[in-house]
Design an enzyme around this catalytic site. Structure first.
Site, PDB file in Angstrom:
ATOM      1  N   GLU A  55       0.812  -1.221   0.000  1.00  0.00           N
ATOM      2  CA  GLU A  55       0.000   0.000   0.000  1.00  0.00           C
ATOM      3  C   GLU A  55       0.847   1.274   0.000  1.00  0.00           C
ATOM      4  OE1 GLU A  55      -0.626  -2.632   1.890  1.00  0.00           O
ATOM      5  OE2 GLU A  55      -2.758  -3.153   1.770  1.00  0.00           O
ATOM      6  N   PHE A  70     -11.483  -7.288  13.680  1.00  0.00           N
ATOM      7  CA  PHE A  70     -10.401  -7.735  12.794  1.00  0.00           C
ATOM      8  C   PHE A  70     -10.074  -6.638  11.784  1.00  0.00           C
ATOM      9  CE2 PHE A  70      -9.129  -9.923   8.795  1.00  0.00           C
ATOM     10  CZ  PHE A  70      -7.879 -10.339   9.232  1.00  0.00           C
ATOM     11  N   GLN A  71      -8.800  -6.334  11.649  1.00  0.00           N
ATOM     12  CA  GLN A  71      -8.292  -5.295  10.736  1.00  0.00           C
ATOM     13  C   GLN A  71      -8.917  -3.928  11.004  1.00  0.00           C
ATOM     14  OE1 GLN A  71      -8.356  -6.874   6.636  1.00  0.00           O
ATOM     15  NE2 GLN A  71      -6.270  -7.634   7.011  1.00  0.00           N
ATOM     16  N   LYS A  80     -17.563  -0.641   5.935  1.00  0.00           N
ATOM     17  CA  LYS A  80     -18.028  -1.611   4.944  1.00  0.00           C
ATOM     18  C   LYS A  80     -19.552  -1.606   4.783  1.00  0.00           C
ATOM     19  CE  LYS A  80     -17.481  -6.339   3.385  1.00  0.00           C
ATOM     20  NZ  LYS A  80     -16.815  -7.632   3.575  1.00  0.00           N
ATOM     21  N   MET A 116      24.537   8.667   2.329  1.00  0.00           N
ATOM     22  CA  MET A 116      24.422   9.924   3.063  1.00  0.00           C
ATOM     23  C   MET A 116      24.711   9.718   4.549  1.00  0.00           C
ATOM     24  SD  MET A 116      24.130  13.078   2.520  1.00  0.00           S
ATOM     25  CE  MET A 116      23.160  13.769   1.180  1.00  0.00           C
TER      26      MET A 116
END
Lengths: 577, 161
Positions: A50, A112-113, A162, A474
Site C-alpha cells: 500500500e 479484525f483489521q 463496509k 548519506m
C-alpha cells in the site's frame, strides 16, 4: 435508481474524472472493488504494497497536476499507506485516499483489521473524513477533491465503513460545486502588499529570487520566467522547485541550501532583498537561522498564511497564489525604473568561477556525478526524473539540469526512501510518452522493490538508475564528517544481484562496472522503449556530496570538494558591491 | 504572555481532537480548554488559554485557521472582553476554619451549594486570579477536591469574534 454505497463512490470518482486508482483489495473494500470491476472508465493499478499505492498516486499527481487517488483496505491497508500520505502532505501534493473501515457497528470493538484511520492520519493529512451514512458519500467525495486540490494542496483521507458500501439508496445528483463556510482559501493577494513589494524590489541593490515547490504546484512557471527575465535578477531554486525556472539559463544560480551551489548560497548570504516565492524557509534551506541572510529584507509569497513568519519573519508578507502574485508583480513593475545591479552580477560571476560542482574523476571507478551527467546527455535533458532519498538524490538535483516544471519528482519534505520507484510508475502512467528515469541507490531501492512486479503487470517502462556503492551513502558521509568515521550500520552487506533480480521480475538488468560501458548501457536502456531496464551501476563508495553546509553553519560556511578547510567568505564587504 | 483564544468551529465529530492534536503536534501549550455548543447548533465554541511569545501566538492562530473545520479564530486578550471560570471545591468543615468558610464565601461572593456533616461544596465563578486567590485563602489540608472548568470568554459589546 437505487445504488449501493460502493457504486455511488465509484460513480463520484468518475464524475471527478479520475482515470487511475492505485490500490490493494481487502475485506473492508470488497464491495468497492466489485463496483470498480463493473465499469471501465477508471483503471485500477494493483500495487504490491500500500505504500507503493500512495507513492504511485503521488508521482502521478506531481507529474500531471491532477489529484492522485488511492484505495486501500482497513487496518494494515491504511497503516501501510501512512508513509506515502505523510510524504504527499509534506510536499503539498493533491491526493484523495479512500480507506475501507470495519462495519459501523464494529467500530471501537477492536474488530479484525480495525484501526482508527482518521486518528492515525490526522496529523499527516490536509483533512480526513469518516463517513457515517450512505447519504454523506457524494458530498464527502466532492469536499475531499475540493480540499485536496485548492489552496495549498494536500492529501485527504476518506474512511468508509463496509456496511455503508453495502447499503442502498436512491442516487442523487452529484454536486457540481461546493461551498464551505469554514474553508475559503485566500486566492487573491492584497494590492497594497504587491505595491510595497514592487517598491522594495525596485530599490534593492542585491536582490535574489528564491523559488520553491509552490511555483510548480501553483503552475506559476510561465509567470516566474517572465518576471525573472523582466527584472533581470538572479534566481535560485529549492530542491522542490527545480525546473520551475530553467536551470540552464544564465540567471539561474542552481539549487540553494545544505547541498546548494556556492554562488546560490553566497548570493543569499549577501543579498539585501530575498524574495521567497512558494517556498517555506525549510531548515535544509536556511541552515543556522542566526546566520541566515544577515543583510536581507524578506518578501514572502505563499498561499498558506501559516508559512509566513514561521521560520523567518517576513518584512512584506504576501498571501496568495504564486501565479496570480507574480502576474500582479509583472504588471506593477513593468514601467518601474530598477536599481543598476551590474556590480551584484559581477560579484555573483566571481562566485560562479569557484565552480563548486566540479569533481575529480579517479581511474577505475565510476563517479556517481558522471552517471547523472551522462543520464542528462543521453536523455537530452528531457526525461522525467524521480529519485529516492540520499546522496543519489542530491547528485541528481545538482547535475541533471531541469528546464521544465514537473520534470523532477522527489520526496523533499519527508525524505522518504522507497519513494522513487513507485513514483516513477505513477509518472509513466501520467505521461506515457515521456522517458522516465528513477535515480536510486542500493539502500532506497530495496524499500519498494516489490513494485517492479506492478510495473511489469501494467507495462510502465521506467529506467532504474541504481547508484550502487554498497553503502547508505548519506549516512556514511555524515559519519565520516561528524562521527570520526565510525560507520555504524551504514554498510550494506549481502546485497542482492540486482541484474538477476530485475530479470526475475521480467525486466532487463544490466550491470555497469566501467565508465566506458556507462554511456552504451544508458543508450541501450532508453532504446528499450517498452521495457523496464534496471541499470545496476557500481559507483565510487567514498564519494561525498559537495558543497555542504554542516549542521549549525550558515550559507557562507560551505565545505567544498577537494578542500580540507571550510570556505568562509564572511569578510566580503557586501555594501561595497 | 497568557492569551485567551476563542475558536468557532463546525460541531462535528473529531473537530476537538484536531485542535487538541494540533497543540501537541506543534508543541504549543494549553493551560485550559473548554468547548460547548453555541446558539447555532451546527457550531461549537472553544476557548483555549495558552501562553507564548507573539510569534508563537501568531502561529497558533494561523495553524488553527488552517484546520478545515475552523470557521473563525480570535485572540480575546487583544480586545475588550469578559472572561470567567467556574470552580467547584470541596472544603473540609471540621477544621478550625469552620467559621472561616462562611466568611470567605461572603468575601468572595460565592455560594455554598452543598453541605454534609464534614464537607462544604462551594461554587466560585470569576477570573482565574480570583479563583486562585479563593483557593489560596484556605489551608491546603482542608481542600479535599477541586474541579475547574477552565476559562471561557466573550468579547464586549456588539463586536462578534
Amino acid at each position: 435508481m437505487k445504488l449501493n454505497g460502493a457504486e455511488i463512490l465509484i460513480d463520484c470518482l468518475q464524475k471527478e474524472e479520475v482515470e487511475h486508482v492505485f490500490g490493494y483489495p481487502g475485506g473492508a473494500v470488497l464491495h468497492i472493488y466489485d463496483a470498480l470491476e463493473a465499469q471501465d472508465k477508471i483503471t485500477h493499478i494493483l500495487v504490491r504494497h500500500e505504500q507503493g499505492a500512495a507513492h504511485g498516486a503521488d508521482g502521478y499527481a506531481r507529474t500531471n497536476g491532477k489529484p492522485g487517488v488511492v484505495l486501500v483496505t482497513s487496518g494494515p491497508g491504511i497503516t501501510n499507506a501512512v508513509t506515502g500520505i505523510a510524504t504527499a502532505h509534506m510536499d503539498s501534493i493533491p491526493m484523495v485516499i479512500i480507506s475501507g473501515q470495519v462495519p459501523s457497528p464494529l467500530i471501537g470493538m477492536d474488530a479484525f483489521q480495525e484501526v482508527d484511520a482518521t486518528g492515525i492520519t490526522r496529523s499527516c493529512v490536509k483533512h480526513n473524513f469518516l463517513i457515517r451514512d450512505i447519504s454523506e458519500i457524494a458530498m464527502t467525495v466532492k469536499k475531499a477533491f475540493h480540499i485536496a486540490t485548492t489552496g495549498r494542496p494536500g492529501p485527504v483521507v476518506i474512511d468508509i465503513p463496509k456496511d455503508i458500501t453495502i447499503a442502498k439508496m436512491e442516487v442523487e445528483e452529484y454536486p457540481a460545486t461546493i461551498e464551505m463556510r469554514s474553508y475559503k482559501p485566500t486566492i487573491k493577494a492584497s494590492d497594497r502588499q504587491i505595491k510595497k513589494a514592487a517598491e522594495m524590489l525596485a530599490n534593492s541593490k542585491r536582490p535574489i529570487l528564491y523559488a520553491g515547490g509552490g511555483c510548480i504546484i501553483g503552475n506559476a512557471s510561465n509567470e516566474l520566467r517572465e518576471f525573472t527575465r523582466m527584472v533581470g535578477f538572479p534566481i535560485t531554486q529549492t530542491l522542490m522547485g527545480l525546473g520551475t525556472y530553467p536551470m540552464t539559463d544564465k540567471q539561474s544560480l542552481g539549487m540553494l541550501g545544505m547541498h546548494g551551489t556556492y554562488e546560490a548560497n553566497m548570493a543569499m548570504h549577501g543579498s539585501d532583498c530575498v524574495v521567497a516565492i512558494g517556498s517555506r524557509f525549510d531548515d535544509r534551506i536556511t541552515g543556522n537561522l542566526e546566520k541566515f541572510c544577515p543583510t536581507a529584507k524578506f518578501i514572502h509569497i505563499d498561499i498558506d498564511p501559516s508559512q509566513i513568519s514561521k521560520n523567518v519573519v517576513a518584512d512584506i508578507p504576501i498571501v496568495g497564489q504564486t501565479k496570480q502574485v507574480l502576474q500582479a508583480l509583472i504588471d506593477q513593475m513593468k514601467d518601474k525604473k530598477l536599481e543598476d545591479i551590474s556590480n551584484w552580477w559581477s560579484q555573483i560571476e566571481e562566485w560562479r568561477k569557484v565552480d563548486s560542482l566540479a569533481y575529480k574523476k579517479s581511474p577505475g571507478v565510476i563517479k556517481p556525478q558522471t552517471v547523472i551527467e551522462m543520464l542528462y546527455e543521453v536523455t537530452k535533458g528531457k526525461a522525467i526524473v524521480t529519485s529516492d532519498v540520499g546522496q543519489h538524490q542530491m547528485w541528481a538535483a545538482q547535475y541533471y539540469l531541469f528546464d521544465e516544471p514537473r520534470q523532477w519528482i522527489n520526496s523533499g519534505g519527508l525524505g522518504t526512501m522507497g519513494f522513487g520507484l513507485p513514483a516513477a510508475m505513477g509518472a509513466k502512467l501520467a505521461m506515457p510518452d515521456r522517458d522516465v528515469a528513477c535515480v536510486t541507490g542500493d539502500g532506497s531501492i530495496q524499500m519498494m522493490l516489490q513494485e517492479l512486479s506492478t510495473m511489469l503487470q501494467y507495462s510502465t517502462p521506467v529506467k532504474v538508475i541504481n547508484l550502487n556503492n554498497g553503502y547508505l551513502g548519506m549516512v556514511r558521509q555524515w559519519q565520516e564528517f561528524f562521527y570520526e568515521k565510525r560507520y555504524a550500520m551504514s554498510y550494506m552487506d549481502a546485497l542482492p544481484d540486482f541484474v538477476k533480480l530485475a530479470e526475475s521480475y521480467g525486466h532487463i538488468g544490466i550491470r555497469v562496472e566501467k565508465e566506458e560501458d556507462l554511456k552504451p548501457a544508458l543508450i541501450e536502456a532508453f532504446n528499450q522503449k517498452d521495457r523496464t531496464v534496471f541499470l545496476d551501476i557500481i559507483t565510487d563508495p567514498s564519494e561525498n556530496v559537495f558543497p555542504m553546509i554542516p549542521a549549525g553553519g550558515g550559507h557562507s560556511d560551505m565545505l567544498l570538494a577537494g578542500r580540507d578547510e571550510m570556505v568562509s567568505k564572511d569578510e566580503t564587504d557586501f555594501n561595497a558591491v | 504572555m497568557r492569551h485567551i483564544i476563542s475558536v468557532i468551529l463546525e460541531n462535528e465529530a473529531g473537530a476537538l481532537s484536531r485542535v487538541a492534536g494540533l497543540f501537541t503536534q506543534r508543541g504549543f501549550n494549553i493551560e485550559s480548554l473548554t468547548v460547548a455548543i453555541t446558539n447555532d447548533p451546527s457550531l461549537s465554541r472553544m476557548t483555549i488559554v495558552s501562553s507564548g511569545s507573539d510569534r508563537v501566538l501568531e502561529q497558533i492562530v494561523k495553524q488553527l485557521n488552517k484546520l478545515i473545520e475552523v470557521v473563525k479564530v480570535s485572540d480575546l486578550t487583544s480586545q475588550d472582553h469578559v472572561e470567567r471560570e467556574l470552580l467547584l471545591a470541596k472544603i473540609s468543615s471540621n477544621s478550625k476554619e469552620g467559621v472561616n468558610i462562611k466568611e470567605l464565601v461572603e468575601i468572595f461572593g460565592c455560594k455554598v451549594v452543598d453541605v454534609t456533616d464534614k464537607v462544604y461544596t462551594i461554587e466560585v465563578s470569576g477570573k482565574t486570579k480570583k479563583i486562585n486567590a479563593f483557593l489560596d485563602a484556605f489551608d491546603p489540608a482542608s481542600i479535599i477536591e477541586v474541579s475547574r472548568t477552565g476559562v471561557t470568554g466573550i468579547s464586549r459589546g456588539k463586536k462578534l469574534i
